[in-house]
Design an enzyme around this catalytic site. Structure first.
Site, mmCIF file in Angstrom:
data_model
loop_
_atom_site.group_PDB
_atom_site.id
_atom_site.type_symbol
_atom_site.label_atom_id
_atom_site.label_comp_id
_atom_site.label_asym_id
_atom_site.label_seq_id
_atom_site.Cartn_x
_atom_site.Cartn_y
_atom_site.Cartn_z
ATOM 1 N N ASN A 9 4.993 -5.617 5.608
ATOM 2 C CA ASN A 9 4.998 -4.122 5.577
ATOM 3 C C ASN A 9 4.281 -3.684 6.617
ATOM 4 O O ASN A 9 2.992 -3.822 6.832
ATOM 5 C CB ASN A 9 4.453 -3.668 4.214
ATOM 6 N N TRP A 10 4.692 -3.033 7.908
ATOM 7 C CA TRP A 10 4.033 -2.864 9.051
ATOM 8 C C TRP A 10 3.190 -1.551 8.851
ATOM 9 O O TRP A 10 2.583 -1.089 9.577
ATOM 10 C CB TRP A 10 5.119 -2.837 10.091
ATOM 11 N N LYS A 11 3.714 -0.669 7.664
ATOM 12 C CA LYS A 11 2.747 0.509 7.609
ATOM 13 C C LYS A 11 3.359 1.562 8.595
ATOM 14 O O LYS A 11 4.311 1.380 9.358
ATOM 15 C CB LYS A 11 1.422 0.207 6.794
ATOM 16 N N HIS A 93 4.622 2.204 -3.171
ATOM 17 C CA HIS A 93 3.339 1.516 -2.451
ATOM 18 C C HIS A 93 2.317 2.409 -2.966
ATOM 19 O O HIS A 93 2.186 3.567 -3.137
ATOM 20 C CB HIS A 93 3.524 1.439 -1.129
ATOM 21 N N GLU A 95 -0.328 3.290 -1.387
ATOM 22 C CA GLU A 95 -0.505 4.460 -0.368
ATOM 23 C C GLU A 95 0.237 5.692 -0.548
ATOM 24 O O GLU A 95 -0.358 6.836 -0.275
ATOM 25 C CB GLU A 95 -0.579 3.726 0.920
ATOM 26 N N GLU A 163 0.122 -5.357 -6.243
ATOM 27 C CA GLU A 163 -0.789 -5.332 -5.222
ATOM 28 C C GLU A 163 -1.956 -4.506 -5.772
ATOM 29 O O GLU A 163 -1.909 -3.343 -5.973
ATOM 30 C CB GLU A 163 -0.028 -4.507 -4.132
ATOM 31 N N GLY A 169 -6.037 -4.515 2.331
ATOM 32 C CA GLY A 169 -6.637 -4.244 3.780
ATOM 33 C C GLY A 169 -8.245 -4.751 3.508
ATOM 34 O O GLY A 169 -8.956 -4.107 4.442
ATOM 35 N N SER A 209 -4.233 -8.598 1.001
ATOM 36 C CA SER A 209 -5.047 -9.674 1.902
ATOM 37 C C SER A 209 -4.456 -10.784 2.222
ATOM 38 O O SER A 209 -5.196 -11.886 1.961
ATOM 39 C CB SER A 209 -6.334 -9.460 1.592
ATOM 40 N N GLY A 230 0.751 -7.020 4.622
ATOM 41 C CA GLY A 230 0.391 -5.974 5.548
ATOM 42 C C GLY A 230 -0.085 -6.263 6.780
ATOM 43 O O GLY A 230 0.690 -6.848 7.624
ATOM 44 N N GLY A 231 -1.362 -6.191 6.890
ATOM 45 C CA GLY A 231 -1.874 -6.671 8.103
ATOM 46 C C GLY A 231 -1.394 -7.887 8.954
ATOM 47 O O GLY A 231 -1.037 -8.110 10.215
#
Ligand SMILES: O=C(CO)COP(=O)(O)O
Length: 249
Positions: A9-11, A93, A95, A163, A169, A209, A230-231
């Site tokens: 997920n590049w967000k 998600h 977010e 999640e 993150g 993470s 994610g990251g």
């Protein structure tokens, strides 16, 4: 056997230049990779789909609207997502639940739209740090799962991503025992809700993470069928070892 899935997920990161990471990732994939789903920002979906096809990498969107079409300026329907060549869409998600006040029933409607457009819905659930501190994790997960999952979920139209919000993150990761607890609980609930065949076949991803140095441990859990990253999905050199760890699990 359940599908193993590594989803990235590049967000809200990446412009066209970032698509070079897709080619770089393809070059680093193991010989027999699991399903890899890359979810770039919406403006990149079409180009990413074109680029990914040759590599056998699937593309997903990060959200879709809960209605099929209409006066929703700036929003994107599930049909539009499918039209780009994408095969998956993330819904619910944390977010979006937080910043866009999405409710379980919104998420359920989005998943239905995803299915109607022929997409696989990656439905996200997860507790906050306060929920976990108060020992409410399984109650929260049960409520989100019951409310966000439409009737009719199957092993091919649905993926569940667990999640924990406090792990996203932050570099904090639940213990393997905690991950096993929640994933086993979700599996039991899915079997009760969807029947043993579909409930046992729906892939469960862990997210929060996930990094090259912890992926192998996380993938030891029997009901962890992959990760939503994610990251570490932004750089092929970080994502590839996670994918390799999954293929060897
Ligand atoms: O939210 C996530 C994926 O959807 C997880 O993000 P990080 O891997 O950056 O913690």
């Amino acid at each position: 056997m359940r599908a193993k899935i590594a989803a990235g997920n590049w967000k809200m990161n990446g412009t066209a230049a970032a698509l070079s990471e897709l080619d770089a990732l393809a070059a680093l994939l193991p010989a027999t990779p699991p399903t890899v789903v890359l979810c770039p920002p919406a403006p990149l979906l079409y180009r990413a789909s074109e680029a990914a096809r040759a590599h056998g990498i699937a593309i997903g969107a990060q959200d879709c609207h809960m209605d099929a079409s209409g006066p929703f300026t700036g929003d994107i329907s599930a049909t539009m997502v499918a039209d780009t060549g994408a095969s998956h869409v993330i819904v619910g998600h944390s977010e979006r639940r937080d910043a866009h006040e999405e409710t379980n029933s919104d998420v359920r409607a989005k998943a239905r739209q995803a299915w109607a457009a022929g997409l696989t819905a990656i439905i996200c659930i997860g507790e906050s740090g306060d929920d976990r501190a108060a020992n409410n994790t399984l109650d929260i997960i049960a409520g989100q799962l019951a409310g966000s999952l439409p009737d009719g979920a199957t092993a091919t139209n649905t993926v569940i991503a667990y999640e924990p919000i406090w792990a996203i993150g932050t570099g904090k990761v639940p213990t393997l025992a905690e991950i096993i607890d929640v994933h086993d609980f979700i599996r039991t609930r899915l079997c009760a809700r969807c029947g043993a065949t579909e409930g046992d076949g729906i892939p469960l991803l862990y997210g929060g993470s996930v990094k090259p140095d912890n992926a192998r441990t996380i993938f030891k859990a029997a009901n962890v069928d992959g990760a939503l990253v994610g990251g570490a999905s932004l750089k092929a050199s970080d994502f590839a070892p996670i994918i390799t760890a999954l293929s060897q699990s």
